[in-house]
Design a protein around this motif. Structure first.
Motif, PDB file in Angstrom:
ATOM      1  N   UNK A  42       0.842  -1.198   0.000  1.00  0.00           N
ATOM      2  CA  UNK A  42       0.000   0.000   0.000  1.00  0.00           C
ATOM      3  C   UNK A  42       0.878   1.250   0.000  1.00  0.00           C
ATOM      4  N   UNK A  43       0.550   2.180  -0.894  1.00  0.00           N
ATOM      5  CA  UNK A  43       1.289   3.435  -1.003  1.00  0.00           C
ATOM      6  C   UNK A  43       0.330   4.600  -0.777  1.00  0.00           C
ATOM      7  N   UNK A  44       0.848   5.685  -0.214  1.00  0.00           N
ATOM      8  CA  UNK A  44       0.046   6.899  -0.012  1.00  0.00           C
ATOM      9  C   UNK A  44       0.766   8.051  -0.699  1.00  0.00           C
TER      10      UNK A  44
ATOM     11  N   UNK B 173       2.468   1.114   5.367  1.00  0.00           N
ATOM     12  CA  UNK B 173       2.182   1.995   4.227  1.00  0.00           C
ATOM     13  C   UNK B 173       3.451   2.771   3.865  1.00  0.00           C
ATOM     14  N   UNK B 174       3.744   2.836   2.576  1.00  0.00           N
ATOM     15  CA  UNK B 174       4.878   3.617   2.093  1.00  0.00           C
ATOM     16  C   UNK B 174       4.368   4.944   1.546  1.00  0.00           C
ATOM     17  N   UNK B 175       4.921   6.045   2.050  1.00  0.00           N
ATOM     18  CA  UNK B 175       4.535   7.368   1.553  1.00  0.00           C
ATOM     19  C   UNK B 175       5.360   7.693   0.313  1.00  0.00           C
ATOM     20  N   UNK B 176       4.731   8.370  -0.650  1.00  0.00           N
ATOM     21  CA  UNK B 176       5.455   8.855  -1.832  1.00  0.00           C
ATOM     22  C   UNK B 176       5.375  10.376  -1.824  1.00  0.00           C
TER      23      UNK B 176
ATOM     24  N   UNK C 296       9.404   6.186   3.397  1.00  0.00           N
ATOM     25  CA  UNK C 296       9.065   7.311   2.516  1.00  0.00           C
ATOM     26  C   UNK C 296       9.888   7.193   1.239  1.00  0.00           C
ATOM     27  N   UNK C 297       9.213   7.244   0.097  1.00  0.00           N
ATOM     28  CA  UNK C 297       9.908   7.302  -1.182  1.00  0.00           C
ATOM     29  C   UNK C 297       9.978   8.754  -1.619  1.00  0.00           C
TER      30      UNK C 297
ATOM     31  N   UNK D 239      10.680   7.067  10.407  1.00  0.00           N
ATOM     32  CA  UNK D 239      10.624   6.358   9.128  1.00  0.00           C
ATOM     33  C   UNK D 239      11.898   6.518   8.307  1.00  0.00           C
ATOM     34  N   UNK D 240      12.112   5.558   7.410  1.00  0.00           N
ATOM     35  CA  UNK D 240      13.276   5.574   6.520  1.00  0.00           C
ATOM     36  C   UNK D 240      12.918   6.312   5.226  1.00  0.00           C
ATOM     37  N   UNK D 241      13.788   7.232   4.817  1.00  0.00           N
ATOM     38  CA  UNK D 241      13.575   7.929   3.538  1.00  0.00           C
ATOM     39  C   UNK D 241      14.447   7.260   2.472  1.00  0.00           C
ATOM     40  N   UNK D 242      13.811   6.778   1.405  1.00  0.00           N
ATOM     41  CA  UNK D 242      14.543   6.172   0.290  1.00  0.00           C
ATOM     42  C   UNK D 242      14.475   7.107  -0.901  1.00  0.00           C
ATOM     43  N   UNK D 243      15.635   7.462  -1.437  1.00  0.00           N
ATOM     44  CA  UNK D 243      15.646   8.356  -2.604  1.00  0.00           C
ATOM     45  C   UNK D 243      15.435   7.535  -3.877  1.00  0.00           C
ATOM     46  N   UNK D 244      14.292   7.723  -4.503  1.00  0.00           N
ATOM     47  CA  UNK D 244      13.956   6.955  -5.712  1.00  0.00           C
ATOM     48  C   UNK D 244      14.128   7.791  -6.980  1.00  0.00           C
ATOM     49  N   UNK D 245      14.707   8.995  -6.818  1.00  0.00           N
ATOM     50  CA  UNK D 245      14.787   9.938  -7.945  1.00  0.00           C
ATOM     51  C   UNK D 245      15.470   9.329  -9.165  1.00  0.00           C
TER      52      UNK D 245
END
Length: 324
Positions: free
Chosen positions: A6-8, A37-40, A62-63, A172-178
């Motif tokens: 699930x993403x938000x 839930x993963x935040x975008x 967090x993405x 929360x962990x922030x993942x850089x998906x850029x």
């Protein structure tokens, strides 16, 4: 029950998250209480970093999507970025606001996923079938919809229907998906923001609003609301039909096509309570609704509901307040 990701999708402005950021996890819990839930969060530069830090306090993961083209929200570019990132069968929760309405339908088509817009309640899930409630005809009818989740889904949640109670801060962990979004190109481009003209009063800063809608019936009757507002130390605001009729200026309109307000007390006088109107009210004010139609949607969100004609009720209330 099948496991689900699930993403938000979170909205933010100048680094500040929208109120809906705290509401979407509650919707997710109703769908699957065990799924994280993963935040975008999409945007560009320092404001994006600030929004991601804020998101990490309320989401376990967090993405972050940093792209120059997303410095101003562009649904076309955001849709492409999400298509390149989201896994097959993902469930994406999006606030049902003007941006969400722009983003979500096309996203669901491209993902080959189900789509439900303006969801006001989640009734539960059996296997890959999710039961949700939408409103139609300006909130007069509740529609019960089954969303099949087997190929994923995009669900737009109406702002304000899931109210957070005090929030525990997560780290929360922030993942850089850029780097994974690839090339983004759009047919439309951002030019500039034109700020709405501020009228003689700034309703966005007021703590108490007396808001009038169609039920006021006539331009001359606005005076009744003005007398009540004066007695309460409040200001008069309105719904869209009042501005369309040119009875009050645009700067006093509350709603998705008007101003966003955060009062402590909101008196809705003869306002039916369409989501376009309620979308302009943030921060969980104490809502008092006065409407002669007992089925008006506004009563579903009001703290106090009064079934009465505003033209009879408001002068009476004004007299009582003056007597106090």
């Amino acid at each position: 029950i099948m496991a689900m990701q699930i993403f938000a999708y979170l909205n933010h402005k100048e680094g500040n998250l929208d109120d809906t950021a705290l509401e979407l996890p509650l919707a997710a819990q109703k769908i699957d209480a065990d799924t994280e839930v993963t935040a975008i969060v999409a945007g560009s530069g320092a404001t994006l970093d600030a929004a991601c830090q804020a998101a990490a306090k309320c989401y376990p993961k967090v993405w972050k999507i940093d792209h120059a083209g997303l410095a101003y929200p562009n649904a076309e570019l955001t849709r492409q970025a999400l298509l390149n990132l989201l896994p097959q069968g993902a469930l994406v929760l999006v606030p049902h606001d003007t941006f969400g309405m722009d983003l979500s339908p096309g996203l669901s088509v491209k993902l080959g996923a189900a789509f439900a817009s303006d969801v006001v309640a989640i009734e539960g899930r059996e296997g890959d079938q999710l039961k949700v409630v939408r409103q139609e005809f300006g909130g007069q009818v509740s529609t019960h919809v089954v969303v099949v989740l087997s190929s994923g889904a995009v669900i737009n949640i109406r702002p304000g229907v899931f109210q957070p109670e005090g929030n525990a801060e997560l780290g929360g962990q922030i993942e850089d998906k850029s780097g994974e979004v690839g090339e983004l190109s759009a047919k439309r481009r951002y030019l500039e923001v034109i700020e709405a003209e501020v009228g003689d009063v700034d309703i966005t800063k007021e703590e108490v609003l007396v808001s009038v809608g169609r039920g006021i019936e006539d331009e001359e009757n606005i005076e009744i609301a003005e007398e009540l507002a004066e007695a309460m130390g409040a200001v008069v605001s309105c719904s869209r039909p009042i501005v369309d009729a040119k009875w009050l200026e645009k700067s006093r309109q509350v709603g998705t096509s008007g101003q966003t307000v955060k009062p402590k007390v909101y008196l809705a006088c003869g306002i039916s309570g369409s989501f376009q109107h309620m979308g302009g009210i943030k921060g969980s004010p104490f809502i008092v609704a006065i409407n002669k139609n007992p089925k008006a949607p506004i009563f579903q969100v009001a703290d106090v509901g009064i079934v009465e004609d505003v033209l009879d009720f408001l002068p009476e209330l004004t007299d009582r307040i003056k007597a106090l």
